[in-house]
Scaffold this motif. Structure first.
Motif, PDB file in Angstrom:
ATOM      1  N   TYR A 311      10.444 108.983  90.631  1.00 51.33           N
ATOM      2  CA  TYR A 311      11.825 108.586  90.361  1.00 51.33           C
ATOM      3  C   TYR A 311      12.080 107.152  90.787  1.00 51.33           C
ATOM      4  CZ  TYR A 311      14.044 109.348  95.008  1.00 51.33           C
ATOM      5  OH  TYR A 311      14.441 109.277  96.294  1.00 51.33           O
ATOM      6  N   ASN A 315      13.573 104.273  88.345  1.00 51.37           N
ATOM      7  CA  ASN A 315      14.612 103.325  88.758  1.00 51.37           C
ATOM      8  C   ASN A 315      14.216 101.904  88.393  1.00 51.37           C
ATOM      9  OD1 ASN A 315      16.658 101.941  90.119  1.00 51.37           O
ATOM     10  ND2 ASN A 315      15.545 102.004  92.053  1.00 51.37           N
ATOM     11  N   TYR A 332      22.379 105.872  85.548  1.00 55.64           N
ATOM     12  CA  TYR A 332      22.435 105.736  87.004  1.00 55.64           C
ATOM     13  C   TYR A 332      23.251 106.822  87.662  1.00 55.64           C
ATOM     14  CZ  TYR A 332      19.660 101.782  88.259  1.00 55.64           C
ATOM     15  OH  TYR A 332      18.592 101.000  88.535  1.00 55.64           O
ATOM     16  N   SER A 336      21.379 108.639  90.555  1.00 54.98           N
ATOM     17  CA  SER A 336      21.856 108.593  91.935  1.00 54.98           C
ATOM     18  C   SER A 336      22.192 109.991  92.434  1.00 54.98           C
ATOM     19  CB  SER A 336      23.067 107.675  92.057  1.00 54.98           C
ATOM     20  OG  SER A 336      24.230 108.352  91.690  1.00 54.98           O
ATOM     21  N   ASP A 339      18.989 111.427  93.422  1.00 53.19           N
ATOM     22  CA  ASP A 339      18.569 110.873  94.713  1.00 53.19           C
ATOM     23  C   ASP A 339      19.295 111.572  95.854  1.00 53.19           C
ATOM     24  OD1 ASP A 339      17.348 108.959  96.496  1.00 53.19           O
ATOM     25  OD2 ASP A 339      19.318 108.033  96.626  1.00 53.19           O
ATOM     26  N   GLU A 340      20.596 111.793  95.649  1.00 54.95           N
ATOM     27  CA  GLU A 340      21.371 112.458  96.694  1.00 54.95           C
ATOM     28  C   GLU A 340      20.855 113.883  96.905  1.00 54.95           C
ATOM     29  OE1 GLU A 340      25.419 113.145  95.757  1.00 54.95           O
ATOM     30  OE2 GLU A 340      25.882 113.891  97.754  1.00 54.95           O
ATOM     31  N   GLY A 343      17.691 113.845  98.769  1.00 55.85           N
ATOM     32  CA  GLY A 343      17.933 113.623 100.192  1.00 55.85           C
ATOM     33  C   GLY A 343      18.356 114.902 100.893  1.00 55.85           C
ATOM     34  N   LYS A 347      16.500 116.876 103.811  1.00 58.22           N
ATOM     35  CA  LYS A 347      17.177 116.972 105.102  1.00 58.22           C
ATOM     36  C   LYS A 347      17.378 118.422 105.516  1.00 58.22           C
ATOM     37  CE  LYS A 347      20.510 113.792 105.839  1.00 58.22           C
ATOM     38  NZ  LYS A 347      21.881 113.361 105.590  1.00 58.22           N
ATOM     39  N   PHE A 386      10.436  96.821  94.828  1.00 56.26           N
ATOM     40  CA  PHE A 386      11.501  96.767  95.818  1.00 56.26           C
ATOM     41  C   PHE A 386      11.679  98.141  96.442  1.00 56.26           C
ATOM     42  CE2 PHE A 386      15.823  97.012  97.317  1.00 56.26           C
ATOM     43  CZ  PHE A 386      15.912  95.841  98.027  1.00 56.26           C
ATOM     44  N   SER A 388      13.528 100.183  99.301  1.00 51.00           N
ATOM     45  CA  SER A 388      14.539 100.134 100.352  1.00 51.00           C
ATOM     46  C   SER A 388      14.561 101.471 101.056  1.00 51.00           C
ATOM     47  CB  SER A 388      15.888  99.845  99.740  1.00 51.00           C
ATOM     48  OG  SER A 388      16.137 100.783  98.732  1.00 51.00           O
TER      49      SER A 388
ATOM     50  N   THR B 288      21.914  97.664 105.586  1.00 52.62           N
ATOM     51  CA  THR B 288      21.872  99.058 105.167  1.00 52.62           C
ATOM     52  C   THR B 288      22.940  99.198 104.095  1.00 52.62           C
ATOM     53  OG1 THR B 288      23.521  99.705 106.772  1.00 52.62           O
ATOM     54  CG2 THR B 288      21.243  99.822 107.468  1.00 52.62           C
ATOM     55  N   GLU B 291      26.519  99.011 105.496  1.00 52.78           N
ATOM     56  CA  GLU B 291      27.026  97.674 105.819  1.00 52.78           C
ATOM     57  C   GLU B 291      27.445  96.946 104.554  1.00 52.78           C
ATOM     58  OE1 GLU B 291      24.689  95.910 109.632  1.00 52.78           O
ATOM     59  OE2 GLU B 291      23.460  96.550 107.965  1.00 52.78           O
ATOM     60  N   GLU B 319      32.752 106.682  96.398  1.00 54.78           N
ATOM     61  CA  GLU B 319      31.810 107.694  95.925  1.00 54.78           C
ATOM     62  C   GLU B 319      30.370 107.240  96.161  1.00 54.78           C
ATOM     63  OE1 GLU B 319      32.337 109.026  91.911  1.00 54.78           O
ATOM     64  OE2 GLU B 319      30.527 110.242  92.135  1.00 54.78           O
ATOM     65  N   PHE B 322      29.560 107.557  99.781  1.00 46.83           N
ATOM     66  CA  PHE B 322      29.426 108.972 100.102  1.00 46.83           C
ATOM     67  C   PHE B 322      28.052 109.501  99.704  1.00 46.83           C
ATOM     68  CE2 PHE B 322      30.280 113.421  98.690  1.00 46.83           C
ATOM     69  CZ  PHE B 322      30.477 113.953  99.942  1.00 46.83           C
ATOM     70  N   ARG B 323      27.620 109.090  98.511  1.00 47.38           N
ATOM     71  CA  ARG B 323      26.301 109.555  98.058  1.00 47.38           C
ATOM     72  C   ARG B 323      25.178 108.958  98.885  1.00 47.38           C
ATOM     73  NH1 ARG B 323      26.178 109.995  91.543  1.00 47.38           N
ATOM     74  NH2 ARG B 323      27.462 111.844  91.444  1.00 47.38           N
ATOM     75  N   ILE B 325      24.994 108.412 101.879  1.00 42.28           N
ATOM     76  CA  ILE B 325      24.761 109.070 103.169  1.00 42.28           C
ATOM     77  C   ILE B 325      23.601 110.036 103.060  1.00 42.28           C
ATOM     78  CG2 ILE B 325      25.744 110.698 104.831  1.00 42.28           C
ATOM     79  CD1 ILE B 325      28.431 109.407 104.309  1.00 42.28           C
ATOM     80  N   ASP B 326      23.602 110.811 101.962  1.00 42.96           N
ATOM     81  CA  ASP B 326      22.532 111.781 101.811  1.00 42.96           C
ATOM     82  C   ASP B 326      21.339 111.233 101.047  1.00 42.96           C
ATOM     83  OD1 ASP B 326      23.140 114.001 103.213  1.00 42.96           O
ATOM     84  OD2 ASP B 326      24.474 114.823 101.694  1.00 42.96           O
ATOM     85  N   GLY B 327      21.588 110.221 100.214  1.00 39.99           N
ATOM     86  CA  GLY B 327      20.516 109.727  99.355  1.00 39.99           C
ATOM     87  C   GLY B 327      19.382 109.107 100.154  1.00 39.99           C
ATOM     88  N   ARG B 328      18.251 108.970  99.496  1.00 40.00           N
ATOM     89  CA  ARG B 328      17.097 108.434 100.200  1.00 40.00           C
ATOM     90  C   ARG B 328      16.784 107.001  99.783  1.00 40.00           C
ATOM     91  NH1 ARG B 328      13.719 111.852 102.762  1.00 40.00           N
ATOM     92  NH2 ARG B 328      11.811 110.816 102.154  1.00 40.00           N
ATOM     93  N   ASP B 329      17.271 106.602  98.629  1.00 39.49           N
ATOM     94  CA  ASP B 329      16.923 105.278  98.139  1.00 39.49           C
ATOM     95  C   ASP B 329      18.191 104.446  98.002  1.00 39.49           C
ATOM     96  OD1 ASP B 329      16.181 103.069  96.588  1.00 39.49           O
ATOM     97  OD2 ASP B 329      14.420 104.162  95.881  1.00 39.49           O
ATOM     98  N   THR B 330      18.393 103.493  98.914  1.00 43.08           N
ATOM     99  CA  THR B 330      19.612 102.681  98.885  1.00 43.08           C
ATOM    100  C   THR B 330      19.734 101.927  97.580  1.00 43.08           C
ATOM    101  OG1 THR B 330      18.389 101.754 100.715  1.00 43.08           O
ATOM    102  CG2 THR B 330      20.744 101.788 100.909  1.00 43.08           C
ATOM    103  N   ASP B 331      18.612 101.453  97.053  1.00 45.01           N
ATOM    104  CA  ASP B 331      18.654 100.630  95.858  1.00 45.01           C
ATOM    105  C   ASP B 331      19.260 101.391  94.693  1.00 45.01           C
ATOM    106  OD1 ASP B 331      18.096  98.258  94.435  1.00 45.01           O
ATOM    107  OD2 ASP B 331      16.480  99.324  93.447  1.00 45.01           O
ATOM    108  N   ILE B 332      18.899 102.660  94.556  1.00 47.86           N
ATOM    109  CA  ILE B 332      19.442 103.462  93.458  1.00 47.86           C
ATOM    110  C   ILE B 332      20.947 103.597  93.620  1.00 47.86           C
ATOM    111  CG2 ILE B 332      19.528 105.793  92.507  1.00 47.86           C
ATOM    112  CD1 ILE B 332      16.589 106.019  92.930  1.00 47.86           C
ATOM    113  N   GLN B 333      21.374 103.871  94.832  1.00 44.98           N
ATOM    114  CA  GLN B 333      22.808 104.087  95.043  1.00 44.98           C
ATOM    115  C   GLN B 333      23.603 102.807  94.782  1.00 44.98           C
ATOM    116  OE1 GLN B 333      23.791 106.963  95.237  1.00 44.98           O
ATOM    117  NE2 GLN B 333      21.988 108.091  95.899  1.00 44.98           N
ATOM    118  N   ASN B 336      23.746 102.082  91.138  1.00 45.05           N
ATOM    119  CA  ASN B 336      24.716 102.965  90.495  1.00 45.05           C
ATOM    120  C   ASN B 336      26.105 102.361  90.576  1.00 45.05           C
ATOM    121  OD1 ASN B 336      25.989 105.220  89.448  1.00 45.05           O
ATOM    122  ND2 ASN B 336      26.074 106.251  91.425  1.00 45.05           N
TER     123      ASN B 336
END
Lengths: 453, 348
Positions: A311, A315, A332, A336, A339-340, A343, A347, A386, A388, B288, B291, B319, B322-323, B325-333, B336
């Protein structure tokens, strides 16, 4: 068993060799040395019984001695060294590890006792199944001269923590006390079996060479009177299975059994081929050839690529295939959410959410493009460069710079990166003189100076 | 080696407690503590860039005198362990059964951060003729649940080592820690002291600056000395006369500006370029996602929008945050969010 209903049998069972002389000889390694697997195993089984015989004689003497002496003078009964009582065969699936054990038993006219991953292998279950046969001979054995037995513990890497609790120590003590030789089979190295690996001899069985597989497949094709499989298709099947003879035979049966029409045959060939295709063509297929959710599912399900990475690849390459802003938004939105969900799965272990994750990141993304037919033009597939992680991490050069700054000025890494270094950049950007002064003061070398530009 | 730093904020860093400008009440209290040769654990609270660390550092320097180097340590609580430290923590996590003692064969349950960075220091005995060692922990609030581990540490090793905890968010400090510390509120510097300091710097660097300009400088930088001195230095490059216009011209809060230009790029509807820029920002500032969204929110408030669209944009931002927080890839969020803003700008 052999004669009945061979028509309905899976070919894998039908053509399973019954004696070692019928087998495609797999090669094997012990450590780094090549060995003749079948000869070695035969030797192992025969020498086991010899040694055991000797040992039993010795033990009998010890027992009679113990009976006539006081407790403090007792001698301990001797046991066979573990590596003489059991061997481990390790190798990829479908290359004949189990078959070797069965063929060997047939060769030497022995019975086989098998336990595999389909059994629960807790301590109790294993003991009840195997202890009886290992610790001493059953009562019946004195009356009827029974066959010798070979114990096969198959799929030993399928021992799982909770359900098969206590299995490893049980197996170890079983090997210690066994009356029959033990052969174990496993696919991969497993951490929790480490104690086992240390003590017994391990054969690494190599995959079958393609020529060997080809020979056997030809034989089957001849016997089953199959027509309509071209040489090219045959090579394709063999190539993609990578020495997995069982896989080849299964594919062969799947393709050639009469009820399948030509399209389905094509499908089997195509779908399977994708499983070994590289990620590049997977991405390309996803974006350019997928028109329905089902196709997207098939592609991701069949692929070997770790979804963890997949995934991220999607992206990275999304924007080169999907151009319209409104479509990008939909793509997206789905990515996204995927992705959530991922996660949350990681978790909280909500694995039941995994199907949504798959559908959203693959189908959800590539099908958000509305205009059809899909864009056929060539796009260079990009590596997800990239990454992150959400954690604060510095590159090597940044770390050096920050450390040099910290020698002169007490500032945390984050402050340095977010606040101080931008100021230094601004300052050094005004003139060369400033840059020189700065780098002299902090003792930056030419490479580190580049960071300030 | 150059004796003086070319960077003014380092050059004019106070070298003793006395040199700290303003904050006379805090200085008095700290000096009393030094004279008593004793103090409880301290908690310094104040907003970012205000000089908490400098004060704590100078205080411990004067308290420990020539034994300062051996007996003090500065720990950044928000800097994660490096690879070697993680490895070390892992190797120490389990005490081998071969060892002798009551710990043999047991697992060490102390958090890795405490075990690697704090414990070795607080356990070592004092070197030289000082009553105790001093440990300064910066950004204490970012420790989160590891704060609990400090409770016992502060009691057990309290006689050997006193701690100065530094934080920007007092609300995130748990009560047990608060009750173990004497709290120092470090407020924004008052204008009078600010003026004094800036005037002395201006005198030494031969700058011409009037009182009105200093007032403007104070307002622009919200009283943060390091930022003010930075700005002064930038301005001084183009000439020694400094006036208000020049200050505003040169003032740039670079990270906020970057994010602002990112937003503007989104409103132009170019998603690809916006994503490139966002990646550049992420990699150069190590933000992050949280931030980044925070700054975006601040910048959105400054941009001219109707109430409706502003609320709509905040909705999108919320939104995404909020996503993430749980997501694993900051770039995707973040991508989005950018895509959504791009689309929204087309509607506008």
């Amino acid at each position: 068993m052999v004669a009945q209903n061979t028509e309905k049998m899976p070919w894998v069972e039908k053509y399973r060799p019954r004696f070692t002389k019928d087998m495609a000889f797999p090669t094997a390694k012990v450590g780094r040395q090549k060995v003749d697997l079948i000869e070695d195993l035969k030797k192992f089984v025969i020498s086991f019984f010899k040694e055991k015989q000797k040992l039993n004689d010795v033990n009998r003497k010890i027992r009679t001695y113990n009976r006539t002496h006081e407790e403090k003078d007792y001698q301990e009964e001797k046991t066979l060294p573990l590596d003489k009582a059991a061997v481990l065969l390790e190798g990829p699936p479908g290359i004949g590890k189990t078959t070797i054990a069965y063929a060997l038993a047939n060769d030497l006219n022995m019975d086989i006792i098998e336990t595999n991953a389909s059994d629960t292998r807790t301590k109790g279950a294993l003991e009840s199944k195997l202890r009886e046969t290992t610790k001493s001979r059953g009562i019946m054995d004195f009356i009827v001269q029974s066959k010798k037995k070979l114990i096969l513990i198959d799929e030993i890497d399928g021992l799982y923590g909770v359900t098969d609790r206590g299995a490893v120590p049980t197996i170890l003590s079983l090997i210690e006390n066994t009356q029959f030789p033990i052969i174990m089979c496993s696919n991969d190295y497993k951490q929790n079996l480490q104690s086992l690996y240390n003590k017994i001899k391990k054969y690494e069985v190599n995959p079958l060479p393609d020529e060997e597989v080809l020979k056997i497949t030809r034989k089957i094709i001849f016997k089953e009177k199959i027509s309509g499989i071209s040489e090219k298709e045959l090579n394709l099947i063999i190539e993609k299975n990578e020495g997995d003879l069982r896989g080849v035979i299964n594919d062969l049966q799947g393709i050639s059994q009469g009820s399948l029409n030509k399209n389905t045959k094509e499908l089997i060939l195509n779908l399977n081929r994708d499983s070994t295709e590289e990620i590049f063509s997977l991405i390309k297929n996803l974006f350019q050839n997928v028109n329905t959710l089902k196709e997207a599912r098939n592609l991701t399900n069949k692929s070997d690529v770790d979804y963890n990475f997949l995934y991220k690849w999607i992206n990275e390459n999304l924007t080169s295939y999907i151009r319209l802003n409104s479509e990008i938004v939909n793509a997206y939105e789905n990515l996204s959410l995927a992705d959530e969900i991922f996660g949350r799965i990681r978790k909280n272990q909500y694995w039941s959410l995994l199907p949504y994750f798959y559908d959203l990141f693959a189908g959800g993304v590539v099908l958000s493009r509305k205009h059809r037919p899909p864009d056929e033009s060539f796009h260079r597939i990009m590596f997800p460069r990239f990454t992150s992680t959400g954690f604060f991490s510095l590159s090597v050069i940044e770390r050096v710079v920050v450390e040099k700054i910290q020698k002169k000025y007490k500032v945390s890494e984050i402050e340095a990166v977010q606040d101080f270094i931008p100021f230094l950049k601004l300052l050094s950007g005004t003139s060369r003189k400033q840059l020189k002064e700065l780098s002299d003061w902090f003792e930056f070398d030419a490479n580190e100076k580049k960071l300030l530009k | 080696m150059l004796s003086e730093s070319p960077i003014w904020r380092i050059k004019y860093l106070p070298k003793t407690l006395n040199e700290i400008c303003g904050r006379n009440d805090i200085k008095e209290r700290l000096k009393d503590l030094i004279n008593d040769r004793n103090f409880p654990h301290l908690l310094f609270v104040g907003s970012k860039g205000i000089g908490k660390t400098t004060i704590a550092d100078l205080f411990s320097k004067e308290f420990l005198g020539r034994f300062y180097d051996a007996n003090s340590k500065l720990v950044y609580a928000n800097v994660p362990l490096t690879n070697e430290e993680t490895k070390q923590a892992r190797s120490e996590a389990y005490v081998s059964t071969n060892k002798i003692g009551s710990l043999a064969g047991k697992k060490n349950t102390t958090p890795a951060f405490i075990r690697v960075k704090i414990k070795p220091f607080v356990q070592l005995k004092v070197l030289g003729d000082v009553p105790f060692k001093i440990l300064i922990v910066k950004e204490f609030d970012s420790l989160g649940s590891n704060q609990q581990a400090f409770r016992r540490l502060m009691e057990i090793y309290g006689t050997n080592c006193r701690m100065i905890l530094i934080t920007t968010k007092v609300s995130k400090i748990i009560d047990p820690i608060m009750s173990r510390c004497q709290v120092f509120l470090i407020s924004q510097i008052d204008f009078q002291s600010f003026e004094e300091l800036i005037s002395t710097i201006a005198e030494k660097e031969a700058l011409k600056i009037d009182k009105e300009t200093i007032r403007a400088l104070y307002e622009i930088t919200t009283g943060k000395l390091s930022n003010a001195i930075d700005l002064l230095q930038i301005c001084s490059i183009s000439g020694n006369d400094i006036d208000v216009d020049k200050l505003y011209e040169n003032f740039s809060n670079s990270k906020n500006d970057m994010i602002k230009s990112l937003l503007i790029m989104c409103f132009k509807g170019d998603f690809r370029k916006a994503r490139e820029l966002s990646r550049k920002i992420q990699s150069s500032y190590k933000f992050t996602s949280q931030e980044m969204f925070q700054i975006m929110l601040n910048e959105l408030a400054k941009l001219p929008f109707s109430t409706y669209s502003r609320i709509k944009l905040i909705n999108l931002l919320a939104e995404a945050d909020f996503r993430a927080i749980d997501g694993r890839d900051t770039d995707i969020q973040i991508s989005n969010l950018l895509a959504k803003i791009c689309q929204f700008s087309e509607v506008l």
